[in-house]
Design a protein around this motif. Structure first.
Motif, PDB file in Angstrom:
ATOM      1  N   LEU A   1      -9.486  -1.957   4.128  1.00  0.00           N
ATOM      2  CA  LEU A   1      -8.350  -2.987   4.017  1.00  0.00           C
ATOM      3  C   LEU A   1      -8.221  -3.400   2.487  1.00  0.00           C
ATOM      4  N   LEU A   2      -9.124  -3.654   1.910  1.00  0.00           N
ATOM      5  CA  LEU A   2      -9.214  -3.873   0.266  1.00  0.00           C
ATOM      6  C   LEU A   2      -8.301  -2.894  -0.227  1.00  0.00           C
ATOM      7  N   GLY A   3      -8.820  -1.812  -0.188  1.00  0.00           N
ATOM      8  CA  GLY A   3      -8.328  -0.594  -0.826  1.00  0.00           C
ATOM      9  C   GLY A   3      -6.762  -0.340  -0.587  1.00  0.00           C
ATOM     10  N   VAL A   4      -6.470  -0.435   0.453  1.00  0.00           N
ATOM     11  CA  VAL A   4      -5.026  -0.206   1.190  1.00  0.00           C
ATOM     12  C   VAL A   4      -4.223  -1.525   0.529  1.00  0.00           C
ATOM     13  N   SER A   5      -4.725  -2.644   0.794  1.00  0.00           N
ATOM     14  CA  SER A   5      -3.870  -3.865   0.203  1.00  0.00           C
ATOM     15  C   SER A   5      -3.480  -3.824  -1.169  1.00  0.00           C
ATOM     16  N   LEU A   6      -4.633  -3.234  -2.152  1.00  0.00           N
ATOM     17  CA  LEU A   6      -4.540  -3.111  -3.493  1.00  0.00           C
ATOM     18  C   LEU A   6      -3.425  -1.952  -3.711  1.00  0.00           C
ATOM     19  N   GLN A   7      -3.258  -0.857  -3.139  1.00  0.00           N
ATOM     20  CA  GLN A   7      -2.294   0.193  -3.262  1.00  0.00           C
ATOM     21  C   GLN A   7      -0.856  -0.592  -2.847  1.00  0.00           C
ATOM     22  N   MET A   8      -0.693  -1.335  -1.891  1.00  0.00           N
ATOM     23  CA  MET A   8       0.514  -1.859  -1.374  1.00  0.00           C
ATOM     24  C   MET A   8       0.955  -2.997  -2.486  1.00  0.00           C
ATOM     25  N   VAL A   9       0.150  -3.701  -2.760  1.00  0.00           N
ATOM     26  CA  VAL A   9       0.756  -4.557  -3.939  1.00  0.00           C
ATOM     27  C   VAL A   9       1.220  -3.961  -5.258  1.00  0.00           C
ATOM     28  N   MET A  10       0.228  -2.836  -5.782  1.00  0.00           N
ATOM     29  CA  MET A  10       0.483  -2.007  -6.785  1.00  0.00           C
ATOM     30  C   MET A  10       1.814  -1.313  -6.748  1.00  0.00           C
ATOM     31  N   PHE A  11       2.255  -0.651  -5.578  1.00  0.00           N
ATOM     32  CA  PHE A  11       3.366  -0.035  -5.324  1.00  0.00           C
ATOM     33  C   PHE A  11       4.602  -1.056  -5.587  1.00  0.00           C
TER      34      PHE A  11
ATOM     35  N   LEU B   1       9.253   4.168  -4.106  1.00  0.00           N
ATOM     36  CA  LEU B   1       8.114   3.031  -4.338  1.00  0.00           C
ATOM     37  C   LEU B   1       8.093   2.278  -3.250  1.00  0.00           C
ATOM     38  N   TRP B   2       9.256   1.627  -2.772  1.00  0.00           N
ATOM     39  CA  TRP B   2       9.080   0.645  -1.918  1.00  0.00           C
ATOM     40  C   TRP B   2       8.790   1.045  -0.388  1.00  0.00           C
ATOM     41  N   THR B   3       9.101   2.593  -0.214  1.00  0.00           N
ATOM     42  CA  THR B   3       8.648   3.162   0.924  1.00  0.00           C
ATOM     43  C   THR B   3       7.185   3.384   0.945  1.00  0.00           C
ATOM     44  N   CYS B   4       6.761   3.649  -0.043  1.00  0.00           N
ATOM     45  CA  CYS B   4       5.149   3.601  -0.159  1.00  0.00           C
ATOM     46  C   CYS B   4       4.511   2.480   0.004  1.00  0.00           C
ATOM     47  N   SER B   5       4.957   1.283  -0.472  1.00  0.00           N
ATOM     48  CA  SER B   5       4.779   0.152  -0.171  1.00  0.00           C
ATOM     49  C   SER B   5       4.578  -0.405   1.234  1.00  0.00           C
ATOM     50  N   ALA B   6       5.783  -0.069   1.734  1.00  0.00           N
ATOM     51  CA  ALA B   6       5.776  -0.254   3.270  1.00  0.00           C
ATOM     52  C   ALA B   6       5.056   0.455   4.224  1.00  0.00           C
ATOM     53  N   ILE B   7       4.844   1.742   3.719  1.00  0.00           N
ATOM     54  CA  ILE B   7       3.857   2.679   4.570  1.00  0.00           C
ATOM     55  C   ILE B   7       2.391   1.998   4.505  1.00  0.00           C
ATOM     56  N   MET B   8       2.151   1.664   3.228  1.00  0.00           N
ATOM     57  CA  MET B   8       0.536   0.914   3.051  1.00  0.00           C
ATOM     58  C   MET B   8       0.613  -0.380   3.869  1.00  0.00           C
ATOM     59  N   LEU B   9       1.660  -1.283   3.770  1.00  0.00           N
ATOM     60  CA  LEU B   9       1.672  -2.313   4.917  1.00  0.00           C
ATOM     61  C   LEU B   9       1.330  -2.010   6.251  1.00  0.00           C
ATOM     62  N   LEU B  10       2.212  -1.001   6.746  1.00  0.00           N
ATOM     63  CA  LEU B  10       1.954  -0.654   8.262  1.00  0.00           C
ATOM     64  C   LEU B  10       0.587  -0.238   8.295  1.00  0.00           C
ATOM     65  N   TYR B  11       0.048   0.525   7.395  1.00  0.00           N
ATOM     66  CA  TYR B  11      -1.395   1.033   7.690  1.00  0.00           C
ATOM     67  C   TYR B  11      -2.351  -0.013   7.447  1.00  0.00           C
ATOM     68  N   PHE B  12      -1.947  -1.237   6.628  1.00  0.00           N
ATOM     69  CA  PHE B  12      -2.995  -2.253   6.570  1.00  0.00           C
ATOM     70  C   PHE B  12      -2.959  -2.686   7.984  1.00  0.00           C
ATOM     71  N   ILE B  13      -1.894  -3.107   8.731  1.00  0.00           N
ATOM     72  CA  ILE B  13      -1.680  -3.616   9.942  1.00  0.00           C
ATOM     73  C   ILE B  13      -2.458  -2.970  11.155  1.00  0.00           C
TER      74      ILE B  13
END
Length: 417
Positions: free
Chosen positions: A76-86, A163-175
């Motif tokens: 969860l930490l790794g995915v959330s960091l990627q989401m924020v950085m995207f 980049l926004w699509t990447c961030s959204a995918i990481m958010l969905l994956y976090f959930i």
């Protein structure tokens, strides 16, 4: 082991990682070009040496914390960091903020991977791990086939949207991880230390890694892997330099009068796409075919195929010959990945499995420090000299693997971790 009987943890992760890797290959191959256009190739070249340092730190930290706090929280930490950085990359007004965000994305991925690999080892019996790791590798490489072609359009013309699509995918994956994945790490006294001070955690962490690298078997294994990676990583380093500069323009189908003519750049694009296609089509069949092979023989075969295949590039320039040698060095890389992960998951002691997975990830990271030497040498050394150096690293790797399994067979009972 069919996907329908997989644990739900593995199914969720397979889908999530496949989606992200499709997007990853739409931006990653163009990052160096992007920073080169903005800051100059000399500065971009220096900047690209920094992310592997953060990847090392992230992998070591992620592995240690996954054994202490559990796999799921670190994922969860790794995915959330990627989401924020995207998101930061998408909003950035500066190329330097872009660069920091790019480092952050790599750091998040490095933190995530040891916990992810350890979760597979937690859930899958040893006899099925090669096949499972190969399936994940197939999903990850699906993006390598279509991603670069799509990214050539989307990254340069629709970068913010990508980049926004990447961030959204990481958010969905976090959930999905939060609600659908359960913890798998074995009971361990290390988890009781999770509440300790940060300084004590880091001190104990580095002490643990010191123990790992005093494990002579693991040290030889790591050195062999680093040498092997020098030849395997050339697809992103010296091969484009060699093919673009040394391979002449030629018709794609020389036996057809009106065949389209391909430049060196076009030919490299075809070689890269062919490499990804081979991975997607053959990694599972090859993994099953080699399932009864001893790990020693697979490692040695991998080193020899990748080294000999890369060296053979210098012996001809016809595009169909280049496709042939691409098959050779691609199979060298292909047979290695699942066996590497299954070997280390079996070799590592249960209480330190994620740490060993993290230390294992140092092979490609350190390899990325050594592998660019071929690009620097190409200014003064002729192509066959550079290709001979690549072959030498592969042969050293094969020799180290022979030594590794002499040690491992003689001392399988040695204490680790």
């Amino acid at each position: 082991m069919q996907i329908r009987v997989w644990n739900s943890n593995l199914k969720v992760r397979l889908i999530g990682e496949a989606l992200f890797n499709m997007l990853f290959w739409m931006y990653f191959p163009f990052i160096t070009v992007y920073f080169g256009q903005a800051l100059g190739n000399d500065i971009a070249g220096m900047l690209m040496t920094v992310p592997p340092v953060f990847s090392i730190l992230g992998a070591l930290l992620g592995g240690a914390m996954a054994d202490r706090a559990g796999r799921r929280p670190i994922m969860l930490l790794g995915v959330s960091l990627q989401m924020v950085m995207f998101a930061c990359f998408a909003l950035s007004p500066s190329h330097w903020i872009d660069y920091v965000a790019f480092i952050g994305i790599g750091l998040g991925g490095a933190i995530y991977r040891p916990a992810s690999a350890a979760m597979v080892a937690d859930l899958v019996p040893a006899e099925h791990r090669r096949e499972i790791f190969a399936t994940f590798s197939t999903a990850n490489n699906l993006g390598a086939v279509l991603g670069p072609a799509l990214g050539a359009v989307f990254f340069f013309h629709y970068r913010q949207e990508l980049l926004w699509t990447c961030s959204a995918i990481m958010l969905l994956y976090f959930i999905a991880i939060y609600f659908m994945i359960h913890e798998t790490s074995p009971p361990s006294g290390n988890k009781a230390e999770a509440s300790a001070s940060i300084s004590s955690v880091f001190r104990k962490q580095w002490q643990s890694y010191g123990i790992i690298f005093r494990d002579k078997v693991f040290l030889v294994y790591t050195l062999a892997g680093i040498c092997a990676m020098v030849s395997i990583l050339q697809l992103d380093l010296y091969l484009p330099v060699y093919i673009i500069n040394e391979v002449p323009a030629q018709p794609f189908f020389p036996w057809i009068a009106d065949s389209p003519v391909l430049t060196g750049t076009d030919i490299f694009g075809w070689v890269l796409g062919f490499n990804g296609l081979l991975f997607v089509l053959f990694i599972l069949p090859v993994t099953k075919w080699l399932g009864s092979w001893k790990e020693r023989n697979v490692f040695i075969l991998s080193s020899l195929l990748s080294g000999v295949g890369t060296f053979a590039l210098g012996l001809g320039s016809n595009i169909w010959y280049l496709f042939f040698v691409t098959v050779i060095f691609t199979f060298g890389e292909m047979v290695r990945s699942p066996v590497t992960q299954s070997f280390i998951s079996r070799y590592a002691p249960e209480h330190a499995r994620a740490q060993y997975m993290a230390a294992d990830s140092l092979q490609p990271t350190i390899g990325r420090f050594l592998a660019p030497i071929t690009v620097f040498l190409s200014t003064w050394v002729p192509p066959m000299g550079v290709l001979s150096l690549i072959l030498l690293f592969a042969l050293i790797s094969a020799a180290l693997y022979i030594q590794l399994f002499r040690m491992y067979v003689e001392h399988p009972e040695q204490q680790r971790g």
